[in-house]
Motif scaffolding. Sequence first.
Motif, PDB file in Angstrom:
ATOM      1  N   ASP A  98      22.043  14.901  48.142  1.00 50.61           N
ATOM      2  CA  ASP A  98      21.624  15.824  47.098  1.00 50.61           C
ATOM      3  C   ASP A  98      21.365  17.227  47.671  1.00 50.61           C
ATOM      4  OD1 ASP A  98      21.848  14.052  44.983  1.00 50.61           O
ATOM      5  OD2 ASP A  98      19.787  13.357  45.166  1.00 50.61           O
ATOM      6  N   ARG A  99      20.809  17.299  48.882  1.00 49.81           N
ATOM      7  CA  ARG A  99      20.594  18.604  49.511  1.00 49.81           C
ATOM      8  C   ARG A  99      21.935  19.261  49.818  1.00 49.81           C
ATOM      9  NH1 ARG A  99      20.820  21.655  53.662  1.00 49.81           N
ATOM     10  NH2 ARG A  99      19.230  23.176  54.133  1.00 49.81           N
ATOM     11  N   ASP A 100      22.859  18.498  50.383  1.00 52.61           N
ATOM     12  CA  ASP A 100      24.181  19.039  50.684  1.00 52.61           C
ATOM     13  C   ASP A 100      24.878  19.527  49.417  1.00 52.61           C
ATOM     14  OD1 ASP A 100      23.767  18.443  53.331  1.00 52.61           O
ATOM     15  OD2 ASP A 100      25.076  16.693  53.353  1.00 52.61           O
ATOM     16  N   SER A 101      24.727  18.763  48.341  1.00 53.97           N
ATOM     17  CA  SER A 101      25.322  19.148  47.071  1.00 53.97           C
ATOM     18  C   SER A 101      24.693  20.436  46.545  1.00 53.97           C
ATOM     19  CB  SER A 101      25.161  18.021  46.054  1.00 53.97           C
ATOM     20  OG  SER A 101      25.809  18.341  44.849  1.00 53.97           O
ATOM     21  N   CYS A 102      23.380  20.547  46.665  1.00 51.56           N
ATOM     22  CA  CYS A 102      22.666  21.752  46.236  1.00 51.56           C
ATOM     23  C   CYS A 102      23.160  22.978  47.016  1.00 51.56           C
ATOM     24  CB  CYS A 102      21.164  21.556  46.449  1.00 51.56           C
ATOM     25  SG  CYS A 102      20.148  23.021  46.129  1.00 51.56           S
ATOM     26  N   VAL A 103      23.237  22.861  48.325  1.00 48.54           N
ATOM     27  CA  VAL A 103      23.689  23.976  49.171  1.00 48.54           C
ATOM     28  C   VAL A 103      25.135  24.343  48.837  1.00 48.54           C
ATOM     29  CG1 VAL A 103      24.171  24.710  51.549  1.00 48.54           C
ATOM     30  CG2 VAL A 103      22.042  23.504  51.021  1.00 48.54           C
ATOM     31  N   ALA A 104      25.993  23.340  48.665  1.00 50.54           N
ATOM     32  CA  ALA A 104      27.400  23.605  48.333  1.00 50.54           C
ATOM     33  C   ALA A 104      27.515  24.285  46.974  1.00 50.54           C
ATOM     34  CB  ALA A 104      28.204  22.308  48.355  1.00 50.54           C
ATOM     35  N   ASP A 105      26.735  23.823  45.980  1.00 52.87           N
ATOM     36  CA  ASP A 105      26.770  24.433  44.650  1.00 52.87           C
ATOM     37  C   ASP A 105      26.327  25.890  44.695  1.00 52.87           C
ATOM     38  OD1 ASP A 105      27.591  22.038  43.551  1.00 52.87           O
ATOM     39  OD2 ASP A 105      25.600  21.490  42.779  1.00 52.87           O
ATOM     40  N   MET A 106      25.236  26.142  45.398  1.00 51.73           N
ATOM     41  CA  MET A 106      24.732  27.512  45.483  1.00 51.73           C
ATOM     42  C   MET A 106      25.686  28.407  46.270  1.00 51.73           C
ATOM     43  SD  MET A 106      20.604  27.121  45.700  1.00 51.73           S
ATOM     44  CE  MET A 106      20.389  28.897  45.506  1.00 51.73           C
ATOM     45  N   SER A 107      26.301  27.867  47.308  1.00 49.57           N
ATOM     46  CA  SER A 107      27.269  28.647  48.081  1.00 49.57           C
ATOM     47  C   SER A 107      28.488  28.990  47.238  1.00 49.57           C
ATOM     48  CB  SER A 107      27.690  27.874  49.335  1.00 49.57           C
ATOM     49  OG  SER A 107      26.591  27.717  50.202  1.00 49.57           O
ATOM     50  N   ALA A 108      28.950  28.038  46.432  1.00 51.81           N
ATOM     51  CA  ALA A 108      30.091  28.290  45.554  1.00 51.81           C
ATOM     52  C   ALA A 108      29.746  29.362  44.518  1.00 51.81           C
ATOM     53  CB  ALA A 108      30.529  27.003  44.864  1.00 51.81           C
ATOM     54  N   ALA A 109      28.530  29.321  43.988  1.00 47.53           N
ATOM     55  CA  ALA A 109      28.104  30.332  43.020  1.00 47.53           C
ATOM     56  C   ALA A 109      28.030  31.713  43.679  1.00 47.53           C
ATOM     57  CB  ALA A 109      26.755  29.953  42.414  1.00 47.53           C
ATOM     58  N   ARG A 110      27.509  31.774  44.895  1.00 44.77           N
ATOM     59  CA  ARG A 110      27.412  33.052  45.611  1.00 44.77           C
ATOM     60  C   ARG A 110      28.802  33.580  45.953  1.00 44.77           C
ATOM     61  NH1 ARG A 110      24.579  37.640  46.139  1.00 44.77           N
ATOM     62  NH2 ARG A 110      24.479  38.372  48.278  1.00 44.77           N
ATOM     63  N   THR A 111      29.720  32.688  46.324  1.00 45.68           N
ATOM     64  CA  THR A 111      31.094  33.092  46.615  1.00 45.68           C
ATOM     65  C   THR A 111      31.726  33.711  45.383  1.00 45.68           C
ATOM     66  OG1 THR A 111      31.333  31.372  48.278  1.00 45.68           O
ATOM     67  CG2 THR A 111      33.370  32.272  47.368  1.00 45.68           C
ATOM     68  N   ALA A 112      31.549  33.079  44.236  1.00 45.59           N
ATOM     69  CA  ALA A 112      32.098  33.610  42.982  1.00 45.59           C
ATOM     70  C   ALA A 112      31.487  34.970  42.671  1.00 45.59           C
ATOM     71  CB  ALA A 112      31.849  32.633  41.840  1.00 45.59           C
ATOM     72  N   GLN A 113      30.201  35.096  42.938  1.00 49.00           N
ATOM     73  CA  GLN A 113      29.542  36.383  42.702  1.00 49.00           C
ATOM     74  C   GLN A 113      30.123  37.471  43.598  1.00 49.00           C
ATOM     75  OE1 GLN A 113      25.555  36.839  44.145  1.00 49.00           O
ATOM     76  NE2 GLN A 113      24.969  37.877  42.252  1.00 49.00           N
ATOM     77  N   LEU A 114      30.272  37.188  44.874  1.00 50.16           N
ATOM     78  CA  LEU A 114      30.841  38.181  45.788  1.00 50.16           C
ATOM     79  C   LEU A 114      32.286  38.488  45.436  1.00 50.16           C
ATOM     80  CD1 LEU A 114      29.355  37.065  49.224  1.00 50.16           C
ATOM     81  CD2 LEU A 114      28.740  39.078  47.876  1.00 50.16           C
ATOM     82  N   ARG A 115      33.031  37.494  45.006  1.00 52.84           N
ATOM     83  CA  ARG A 115      34.423  37.695  44.592  1.00 52.84           C
ATOM     84  C   ARG A 115      34.467  38.633  43.381  1.00 52.84           C
ATOM     85  NH1 ARG A 115      36.413  32.307  44.483  1.00 52.84           N
ATOM     86  NH2 ARG A 115      36.652  32.557  46.715  1.00 52.84           N
ATOM     87  N   GLY A 116      33.569  38.424  42.443  1.00 46.21           N
ATOM     88  CA  GLY A 116      33.478  39.297  41.282  1.00 46.21           C
ATOM     89  C   GLY A 116      33.043  40.706  41.668  1.00 46.21           C
ATOM     90  N   TYR A 117      32.131  40.763  42.611  1.00 48.89           N
ATOM     91  CA  TYR A 117      31.657  42.050  43.097  1.00 48.89           C
ATOM     92  C   TYR A 117      32.798  42.838  43.718  1.00 48.89           C
ATOM     93  CZ  TYR A 117      29.314  45.303  46.240  1.00 48.89           C
ATOM     94  OH  TYR A 117      28.925  46.425  46.927  1.00 48.89           O
ATOM     95  N   GLN A 118      33.631  42.161  44.470  1.00 58.26           N
ATOM     96  CA  GLN A 118      34.775  42.838  45.097  1.00 58.26           C
ATOM     97  C   GLN A 118      35.702  43.432  44.066  1.00 58.26           C
ATOM     98  OE1 GLN A 118      36.507  39.958  47.940  1.00 58.26           O
ATOM     99  NE2 GLN A 118      36.245  41.654  49.346  1.00 58.26           N
ATOM    100  N   SER A 119      35.864  42.741  42.934  1.00 59.33           N
ATOM    101  CA  SER A 119      36.786  43.250  41.929  1.00 59.33           C
ATOM    102  C   SER A 119      36.070  44.126  40.893  1.00 59.33           C
ATOM    103  CB  SER A 119      37.519  42.076  41.234  1.00 59.33           C
ATOM    104  OG  SER A 119      36.583  41.240  40.599  1.00 59.33           O
ATOM    105  N   GLY A 120      34.819  44.459  41.155  1.00 59.34           N
ATOM    106  CA  GLY A 120      34.091  45.379  40.292  1.00 59.34           C
ATOM    107  C   GLY A 120      33.531  44.766  39.042  1.00 59.34           C
ATOM    108  N   GLU A 121      33.422  43.452  38.974  1.00 63.17           N
ATOM    109  CA  GLU A 121      32.971  42.794  37.767  1.00 63.17           C
ATOM    110  C   GLU A 121      31.449  42.615  37.698  1.00 63.17           C
ATOM    111  OE1 GLU A 121      35.104  39.131  37.746  1.00 63.17           O
ATOM    112  OE2 GLU A 121      37.030  40.143  37.624  1.00 63.17           O
ATOM    113  N   ILE A 122      30.759  42.817  38.779  1.00 61.27           N
ATOM    114  CA  ILE A 122      29.319  42.621  38.784  1.00 61.27           C
ATOM    115  C   ILE A 122      28.630  43.973  38.661  1.00 61.27           C
ATOM    116  CG2 ILE A 122      27.348  41.888  40.179  1.00 61.27           C
ATOM    117  CD1 ILE A 122      29.069  39.704  41.290  1.00 61.27           C
ATOM    118  N   ALA A 123      27.699  44.039  37.718  1.00 60.77           N
ATOM    119  CA  ALA A 123      26.957  45.284  37.507  1.00 60.77           C
ATOM    120  C   ALA A 123      25.993  45.503  38.660  1.00 60.77           C
ATOM    121  CB  ALA A 123      26.190  45.194  36.201  1.00 60.77           C
ATOM    122  N   PRO A 124      25.644  46.767  38.934  1.00 58.96           N
ATOM    123  CA  PRO A 124      24.705  47.055  40.021  1.00 58.96           C
ATOM    124  C   PRO A 124      23.342  46.419  39.795  1.00 58.96           C
ATOM    125  CG  PRO A 124      25.407  49.093  38.943  1.00 58.96           C
ATOM    126  CD  PRO A 124      26.101  47.961  38.290  1.00 58.96           C
TER     127      PRO A 124
END
Length: 124
Positions: A98-124
């Motif tokens: 469950d801990r590994d799953s939690c870390v993987a889920d949060m890492s995937a969410a952060r990756t998506a956020q950074l990916r969106g940030y790179q393409s200008g989709e995330i507001a400041p």
Amino acid sequence: MATPNEETTTAPVPANSELGAPAQPKTSNPDALACDSDGNSTAECLKHRLLDADEALNTEYRATMQRLDVAGQRELRERERIWIRVRDAKCKGYGGADRDSCVADMSAARTAQLRGYQSGEIAP
């Protein structure tokens, strides 16, 4: 890093409130069923999922850092350190898979956020 002839942007860095953390980490693991149906051990499958999520996050982080000027890099580095502390605190109460799953889920969410940030989709 940009070469001397390349221009770096001073884009806003995602705010701490945009850290991509799920409200509640998964406590029942749907990945376990997929792993079991493939004949793999759940622990081994989650280990690979965690490693893949970490690798994807590191790749996106490095790509984002390359687009920033020195001040932006400093800010993103500090926000990433905060995100790691938040992730660790949120996943701390879970054990094993469950801990590994939690870390993987949060890492995937952060990756998506950074990916969106790179393409200008995330507001400041």
